[in-house]
Design an enzyme around this catalytic site. Structure first.
Site, mmCIF file in Angstrom:
data_model
loop_
_atom_site.group_PDB
_atom_site.id
_atom_site.type_symbol
_atom_site.label_atom_id
_atom_site.label_comp_id
_atom_site.label_asym_id
_atom_site.label_seq_id
_atom_site.Cartn_x
_atom_site.Cartn_y
_atom_site.Cartn_z
ATOM 1 N N ASP A 1 27.463 17.812 34.132
ATOM 2 C CA ASP A 1 27.694 17.520 32.713
ATOM 3 C C ASP A 1 28.172 18.757 31.956
ATOM 4 O O ASP A 1 27.856 19.884 32.333
ATOM 5 C CB ASP A 1 26.385 16.986 32.100
ATOM 6 N N GLY A 2 28.904 18.524 30.884
ATOM 7 C CA GLY A 2 29.292 19.617 29.985
ATOM 8 C C GLY A 2 30.768 19.998 30.024
ATOM 9 O O GLY A 2 31.159 20.987 29.402
ATOM 10 N N ASN A 3 31.588 19.209 30.719
ATOM 11 C CA ASN A 3 33.024 19.524 30.792
ATOM 12 C C ASN A 3 33.674 19.477 29.410
ATOM 13 O O ASN A 3 34.501 20.332 29.071
ATOM 14 C CB ASN A 3 33.758 18.516 31.686
ATOM 15 N N GLY A 4 33.287 18.470 28.621
ATOM 16 C CA GLY A 4 33.877 18.304 27.291
ATOM 17 C C GLY A 4 33.536 19.473 26.392
ATOM 18 O O GLY A 4 34.395 20.021 25.685
ATOM 19 N N HIS B 1 37.495 18.801 32.412
ATOM 20 C CA HIS B 1 37.295 18.027 33.643
ATOM 21 C C HIS B 1 38.023 18.703 34.812
ATOM 22 O O HIS B 1 37.512 18.769 35.922
ATOM 23 C CB HIS B 1 37.797 16.598 33.460
ATOM 24 N N SER C 1 30.213 7.455 35.489
ATOM 25 C CA SER C 1 29.123 6.477 35.407
ATOM 26 C C SER C 1 29.645 5.118 34.941
ATOM 27 O O SER C 1 30.748 5.018 34.386
ATOM 28 C CB SER C 1 28.047 6.976 34.435
ATOM 29 N N THR C 2 28.818 4.095 35.137
ATOM 30 C CA THR C 2 29.195 2.757 34.656
ATOM 31 C C THR C 2 29.319 2.763 33.127
ATOM 32 O O THR C 2 29.998 1.919 32.559
ATOM 33 C CB THR C 2 28.145 1.702 35.085
ATOM 34 N N ARG D 1 34.202 5.447 26.992
ATOM 35 C CA ARG D 1 34.925 6.573 26.362
ATOM 36 C C ARG D 1 36.332 6.127 25.967
ATOM 37 O O ARG D 1 36.833 5.116 26.472
ATOM 38 C CB ARG D 1 35.003 7.747 27.349
ATOM 39 N N LEU E 1 28.177 18.362 56.161
ATOM 40 C CA LEU E 1 27.601 17.894 54.895
ATOM 41 C C LEU E 1 27.943 16.426 54.615
ATOM 42 O O LEU E 1 29.094 16.005 54.743
ATOM 43 C CB LEU E 1 28.164 18.764 53.750
ATOM 44 N N ARG F 1 20.726 19.044 36.620
ATOM 45 C CA ARG F 1 21.625 18.610 35.548
ATOM 46 C C ARG F 1 22.086 19.835 34.780
ATOM 47 O O ARG F 1 21.282 20.651 34.353
ATOM 48 C CB ARG F 1 20.960 17.625 34.583
HETATM 49 C C1 IPE Z 1 26.461 11.618 32.957
HETATM 50 O O1 IPE Z 1 27.006 12.362 31.926
HETATM 51 C C2 IPE Z 1 27.554 11.046 33.818
HETATM 52 C C3 IPE Z 1 28.313 12.002 34.617
HETATM 53 C C4 IPE Z 1 28.081 13.303 34.692
HETATM 54 C C5 IPE Z 1 29.373 11.445 35.374
HETATM 55 P P1 IPE Z 1 27.286 11.729 30.495
HETATM 56 O O2 IPE Z 1 27.813 12.834 29.654
HETATM 57 O O3 IPE Z 1 28.140 10.523 30.635
HETATM 58 O O4 IPE Z 1 25.838 11.251 30.040
HETATM 59 P P2 IPE Z 1 25.198 11.125 28.608
HETATM 60 O O5 IPE Z 1 26.142 10.329 27.776
HETATM 61 O O6 IPE Z 1 25.000 12.499 28.079
HETATM 62 O O7 IPE Z 1 23.893 10.438 28.855
HETATM 63 C C1 IPE Z 2 30.769 15.390 32.389
HETATM 64 O O1 IPE Z 2 31.245 16.056 31.272
HETATM 65 C C2 IPE Z 2 31.868 14.626 33.095
HETATM 66 C C3 IPE Z 2 31.789 13.168 32.943
HETATM 67 C C4 IPE Z 2 30.864 12.524 32.320
HETATM 68 C C5 IPE Z 2 32.846 12.413 33.536
HETATM 69 P P1 IPE Z 2 31.291 15.385 29.842
HETATM 70 O O2 IPE Z 2 32.663 14.817 29.638
HETATM 71 O O3 IPE Z 2 30.192 14.419 29.663
HETATM 72 O O4 IPE Z 2 31.096 16.645 28.926
HETATM 73 P P2 IPE Z 2 30.239 16.721 27.580
HETATM 74 O O5 IPE Z 2 28.869 16.213 27.889
HETATM 75 O O6 IPE Z 2 30.936 15.870 26.573
HETATM 76 O O7 IPE Z 2 30.256 18.175 27.227
HETATM 77 MG MG MG Z 3 28.288 14.609 28.984
#
Ligand code: IPE
Ligand code: IPE
Ligand code: MG
Length: 260
Positions: free
Chosen positions: A39-42, A56, A84-85, A90, A150, A207
């Site tokens: 998580d956290g790419n955005g 991403h 995720s489902t 988005r 792996l 996480r």
């Molecule tokens: C969880 O991250 C899904 C993936 C890393 C693919 P999200 O960013 O979608 O989850 P929430 O919205 O913070 O719960």
């Molecule tokens: C995780 O990064 C990747 C996916 C859920 C696909 P996010 O896109 O959720 O990044 P944030 O949480 O908005 O920083």
């Molecule tokens: Mg996220």
């Protein structure tokens, strides 16, 4: 050093992982199955005023590094949450960017993964993915199915509740067909119908990005997992960070409800 020389137009050099011998000198037992909510790419992109897609893309480099390090450490299974489902909710352009990145990954990475002995599988409901994706997934799984290294599981259109519902349907179908007695259903018969059938339970669930929630990831398989949350955003997650999460895991006292 030649290793770090950047030629114009050449791909960026890979980040170098510290040698495994420099770490875990006490030889603690590694987790058999590590699962990561990447998580956290955005936020990584937003902090640099870049489009989310760049975050991403950068995240793929972390994936490469952690897959390589997991293989080198001889961790048995690594499961990465990639889509995720719930991520369908988005904006269309972000979903599109993620889908095309997914396809690029399958096309560009499988040769190298195969050479490294990685067995690639996808967990999640692939029936909602485009035909092109399904074809690449099927080919990657088939090509790497005999590999002994792996066990890499990519969670694509994965949701823990969705997986449990699909497993419940499979159990019901087998009961209706007379193959299974409803009274004989046990944890193992349910586990055998999950997408992760045959894999050990998750020992360590990491996480990134500081969020302390499961977000519908592997609820059955992580029932006794050790949770490690790091504030590091996924594109900044390195092999060293991975070692720190493993060190944290080594320090835990896993009691499984019992007593010493
Ligand atoms: C969880 O991250 C899904 C993936 C890393 C693919 P999200 O960013 O979608 O989850 P929430 O919205 O913070 O719960
Ligand atoms: C995780 O990064 C990747 C996916 C859920 C696909 P996010 O896109 O959720 O990044 P944030 O949480 O908005 O920083
Ligand atoms: Mg996220």
């Amino acid at each position: 050093m030649a290793l770090f020389r950047i030629r114009r137009g050449a791909p960026e050099p890979e980040r170098q992982s510290p040698p495994a011998e420099d770490w875990n000198p006490s030889g603690f037992a590694l987790p058999r199955h590590v699962a990561i909510i990447m998580d956290g790419n955005g936020r990584w992109a937003a902090r640099r005023s870049l489009p989310r897609e760049m975050g991403h893309r950068e995240g793929v480099k972390s994936m490469r590094e952690i897959i390589r390090e997991s293989g080198r450490l001889k961790i048995e299974a690594l499961t990465l949450y990639a889509f995720s489902t719930e991520n369908w909710s988005r904006p269309k352009d972000e979903v599109g960017a993620l889908m095309s990145l997914m396809l690029d990954c399958f096309r560009n990475e499988i040769d190298e993964l195969n050479r490294s002995g990685v067995r690639v599988r996808v967990i999640g409901d692939v029936s909602r993915l485009p035909d092109t994706h399904r074809a690449e997934i099927a080919s990657a799984s088939a090509r790497t199915s005999g590999n002994a290294g792996l066990k890499l599981n990519l969670a694509l259109n994965y949701g823990g509740r969705d997986e449990l519902v699909r497993a419940a349907r499979a159990l019901a179908r087998d009961c209706a067909a007379g193959i299974l007695d409803p009274d004989s259903i046990c944890e193992a018969s349910l586990a055998a119908r999950l997408d992760t059938a045959g894999l050990p339970d998750v020992d360590l669930l990491i996480r990134t990005s500081g969020e302390s929630r499961l977000s519908n990831f592997l609820p059955f398989q992580s029932a006794y997992a050790e949770l490690v949350v790091t504030p590091t955003l996924w594109p900044d997650f390195t092999a060293e960070e991975f070692h720190r999460a493993l060190d944290e895991y080594f320090s835990r006292d896993r009691r499984f409800g019992g007593r010493k």
